[in-house]
Motif scaffolding. Sequence first.
Motif, PDB file in Angstrom:
ATOM      1  N   LYS A  63       0.833  -1.202   0.000  1.00  0.00           N
ATOM      2  CA  LYS A  63       0.000   0.000   0.000  1.00  0.00           C
ATOM      3  C   LYS A  63       0.866   1.250   0.000  1.00  0.00           C
ATOM      4  CE  LYS A  63      -3.963  -0.326   1.854  1.00  0.00           C
ATOM      5  NZ  LYS A  63      -5.116  -0.469   2.770  1.00  0.00           N
ATOM      6  N   ALA A  64       2.001   1.210   0.721  1.00  0.00           N
ATOM      7  CA  ALA A  64       2.910   2.351   0.765  1.00  0.00           C
ATOM      8  C   ALA A  64       3.452   2.661  -0.631  1.00  0.00           C
ATOM      9  CB  ALA A  64       4.053   2.083   1.740  1.00  0.00           C
ATOM     10  N   ASN A  65       3.830   1.625  -1.374  1.00  0.00           N
ATOM     11  CA  ASN A  65       4.342   1.826  -2.728  1.00  0.00           C
ATOM     12  C   ASN A  65       3.259   2.398  -3.642  1.00  0.00           C
ATOM     13  OD1 ASN A  65       6.886   0.859  -2.078  1.00  0.00           O
ATOM     14  ND2 ASN A  65       6.343  -1.261  -2.537  1.00  0.00           N
ATOM     15  N   LYS A  66       2.036   1.958  -3.436  1.00  0.00           N
ATOM     16  CA  LYS A  66       0.918   2.432  -4.254  1.00  0.00           C
ATOM     17  C   LYS A  66       0.613   3.906  -3.978  1.00  0.00           C
ATOM     18  CE  LYS A  66      -3.948   1.433  -5.311  1.00  0.00           C
ATOM     19  NZ  LYS A  66      -5.108   0.547  -5.001  1.00  0.00           N
ATOM     20  N   LEU A  67       0.725   4.316  -2.690  1.00  0.00           N
ATOM     21  CA  LEU A  67       0.364   5.682  -2.298  1.00  0.00           C
ATOM     22  C   LEU A  67       1.541   6.658  -2.352  1.00  0.00           C
ATOM     23  CD1 LEU A  67      -1.886   4.891   0.805  1.00  0.00           C
ATOM     24  CD2 LEU A  67      -2.610   5.323  -1.545  1.00  0.00           C
ATOM     25  N   GLU A  68       2.736   6.135  -2.623  1.00  0.00           N
ATOM     26  CA  GLU A  68       3.935   6.975  -2.631  1.00  0.00           C
ATOM     27  C   GLU A  68       3.754   8.149  -3.596  1.00  0.00           C
ATOM     28  OE1 GLU A  68       8.784   6.449  -3.007  1.00  0.00           O
ATOM     29  OE2 GLU A  68       7.437   4.921  -3.784  1.00  0.00           O
ATOM     30  N   GLY A  69       4.138   9.319  -3.142  1.00  0.00           N
ATOM     31  CA  GLY A  69       4.019  10.505  -3.979  1.00  0.00           C
ATOM     32  C   GLY A  69       2.814  11.357  -3.657  1.00  0.00           C
ATOM     33  N   ARG A  70       1.838  10.812  -2.951  1.00  0.00           N
ATOM     34  CA  ARG A  70       0.689  11.621  -2.564  1.00  0.00           C
ATOM     35  C   ARG A  70       1.092  12.598  -1.462  1.00  0.00           C
ATOM     36  NH1 ARG A  70      -4.499   7.566  -2.558  1.00  0.00           N
ATOM     37  NH2 ARG A  70      -4.879   8.678  -0.613  1.00  0.00           N
ATOM     38  N   ALA A  71       0.622  13.825  -1.545  1.00  0.00           N
ATOM     39  CA  ALA A  71       1.055  14.887  -0.631  1.00  0.00           C
ATOM     40  C   ALA A  71       0.699  14.574   0.812  1.00  0.00           C
ATOM     41  CB  ALA A  71       0.417  16.205  -1.051  1.00  0.00           C
ATOM     42  N   THR A  72       1.633  14.865   1.723  1.00  0.00           N
ATOM     43  CA  THR A  72       1.413  14.663   3.163  1.00  0.00           C
ATOM     44  C   THR A  72       1.671  15.993   3.876  1.00  0.00           C
ATOM     45  OG1 THR A  72       3.703  13.875   3.351  1.00  0.00           O
ATOM     46  CG2 THR A  72       1.974  12.212   3.152  1.00  0.00           C
ATOM     47  N   ALA A  73       0.661  16.839   3.910  1.00  0.00           N
ATOM     48  CA  ALA A  73       0.821  18.186   4.468  1.00  0.00           C
ATOM     49  C   ALA A  73       0.356  18.288   5.912  1.00  0.00           C
ATOM     50  CB  ALA A  73       0.052  19.190   3.618  1.00  0.00           C
ATOM     51  N   GLN A  74      -0.329  17.268   6.422  1.00  0.00           N
ATOM     52  CA  GLN A  74      -0.795  17.263   7.806  1.00  0.00           C
ATOM     53  C   GLN A  74       0.142  16.406   8.656  1.00  0.00           C
ATOM     54  OE1 GLN A  74      -3.383  19.205   8.776  1.00  0.00           O
ATOM     55  NE2 GLN A  74      -3.507  19.901   6.650  1.00  0.00           N
ATOM     56  N   GLY A  75      -0.177  16.261   9.945  1.00  0.00           N
ATOM     57  CA  GLY A  75       0.637  15.398  10.794  1.00  0.00           C
ATOM     58  C   GLY A  75       0.797  15.919  12.202  1.00  0.00           C
ATOM     59  N   LEU A  76       1.863  15.447  12.847  1.00  0.00           N
ATOM     60  CA  LEU A  76       2.127  15.804  14.244  1.00  0.00           C
ATOM     61  C   LEU A  76       3.624  15.946  14.491  1.00  0.00           C
ATOM     62  CD1 LEU A  76      -0.291  13.396  16.162  1.00  0.00           C
ATOM     63  CD2 LEU A  76      -0.483  15.891  16.059  1.00  0.00           C
ATOM     64  N   VAL A  77       3.932  16.747  15.493  1.00  0.00           N
ATOM     65  CA  VAL A  77       5.276  16.837  16.048  1.00  0.00           C
ATOM     66  C   VAL A  77       5.284  16.049  17.351  1.00  0.00           C
ATOM     67  CG1 VAL A  77       6.979  18.393  17.089  1.00  0.00           C
ATOM     68  CG2 VAL A  77       5.767  19.066  14.986  1.00  0.00           C
ATOM     69  N   GLY A  78       6.297  15.209  17.550  1.00  0.00           N
ATOM     70  CA  GLY A  78       6.433  14.439  18.780  1.00  0.00           C
ATOM     71  C   GLY A  78       7.726  14.772  19.493  1.00  0.00           C
ATOM     72  N   VAL A  79       7.684  14.840  20.816  1.00  0.00           N
ATOM     73  CA  VAL A  79       8.864  15.158  21.625  1.00  0.00           C
ATOM     74  C   VAL A  79       9.048  14.096  22.705  1.00  0.00           C
ATOM     75  CG1 VAL A  79       9.860  16.765  23.310  1.00  0.00           C
ATOM     76  CG2 VAL A  79       8.789  17.645  21.227  1.00  0.00           C
ATOM     77  N   ALA A  80      10.249  13.524  22.760  1.00  0.00           N
ATOM     78  CA  ALA A  80      10.624  12.573  23.807  1.00  0.00           C
ATOM     79  C   ALA A  80      11.884  13.092  24.484  1.00  0.00           C
ATOM     80  CB  ALA A  80      10.866  11.179  23.213  1.00  0.00           C
ATOM     81  N   SER A  81      12.011  12.902  25.786  1.00  0.00           N
ATOM     82  CA  SER A  81      13.141  13.503  26.494  1.00  0.00           C
ATOM     83  C   SER A  81      13.562  12.704  27.700  1.00  0.00           C
ATOM     84  CB  SER A  81      12.788  14.932  26.926  1.00  0.00           C
ATOM     85  OG  SER A  81      11.688  14.926  27.806  1.00  0.00           O
ATOM     86  N   ASP A  82      14.832  12.859  28.054  1.00  0.00           N
ATOM     87  CA  ASP A  82      15.321  12.476  29.374  1.00  0.00           C
ATOM     88  C   ASP A  82      16.386  13.496  29.767  1.00  0.00           C
ATOM     89  OD1 ASP A  82      17.735  11.754  28.204  1.00  0.00           O
ATOM     90  OD2 ASP A  82      17.481   9.610  28.517  1.00  0.00           O
ATOM     91  N   SER A  83      17.144  13.243  30.835  1.00  0.00           N
ATOM     92  CA  SER A  83      18.039  14.263  31.364  1.00  0.00           C
ATOM     93  C   SER A  83      19.221  14.581  30.447  1.00  0.00           C
ATOM     94  CB  SER A  83      18.576  13.823  32.731  1.00  0.00           C
ATOM     95  OG  SER A  83      19.283  12.601  32.611  1.00  0.00           O
ATOM     96  N   SER A  84      19.602  13.662  29.566  1.00  0.00           N
ATOM     97  CA  SER A  84      20.788  13.881  28.739  1.00  0.00           C
ATOM     98  C   SER A  84      20.487  14.036  27.256  1.00  0.00           C
ATOM     99  CB  SER A  84      21.786  12.732  28.927  1.00  0.00           C
ATOM    100  OG  SER A  84      21.225  11.505  28.497  1.00  0.00           O
TER     101      SER A  84
END
Length: 292
Positions: A63-84
Amino acid sequence: MQRLLHSSAPLWASLDKAMLGKLRKKTGYTFSNCKKALEVCGNDIAKAEEWLHEQAKALGWAKANKLEGRATAQGLVGVASDSSCVAMVEVNCETDFVARNKTFRSLVERVAAACLNHGKTLPQDNLTKSFLSADQLKTVPCGKEGGPLADHVALAIGSVGENLSLRRCALLQAPPRSAVHLSGYTHPAENSLGVGPVLCGRYGALVAFKATLDSAPKTQILGRQLCQHIVGMCPERIGDPEKDSPNPDTDSESVLIFQEFLLDVNQTVGNVLEEHDASILDFVRFECGEAC
């Protein structure tokens, strides 16, 4: 998940219904898929689970190969953290509807957590800021779940049914037990869905700073407030009070230390830093879908 295979030779009588229920609960695949997996694997539940995963991955890549090239303008930013180390990623999809989908959000958390683990394997002799491109992100290993992130994106594509893409990652690393504090934040800030201490939102910021506050909670609060300001006010650089001058038009100010502090417009960021005997060493800001 869509039906992977269709069985025309039912062996229901030979299957252990308890085992079928256990496989269904563990994997989340349909009863018909789990039934087929147990038939193919001779009622070996471990092999059946692996078979289902491989079939789902193959379907996702197709499915990824079939849909490749279609615009992806939406989404999310993710943040992961620790002390270092703190990691911030952007993962894109085609529609805002999928951006709110639990499967997609779980993918973003998984990507952020994997990048954090990757960052912790890199040398940390000094404060370091680095970036991973889309192609580099695809090869990052995905912790206990195994496999590169590209495989996990393919699986998610097979589930949500639209094109998804890994866009970028920023990392801030500091030597363990150093005087450098690291913070990360997203807006809107939301709790993790279960992959770990990962935040997801449309905007995100990372900051590295020094401060001599008398408690860890106060230091964490200051770090969060600085990130909130960076997200809201979009500064272009930190600035140097000995070399730079404030913009006469405060609404157009792009130098961080001269901007009115988002949480108290009666002070500048420089005033807040001076009050807390603090200094900002570096920062990164992401806005989902922005031109880079």
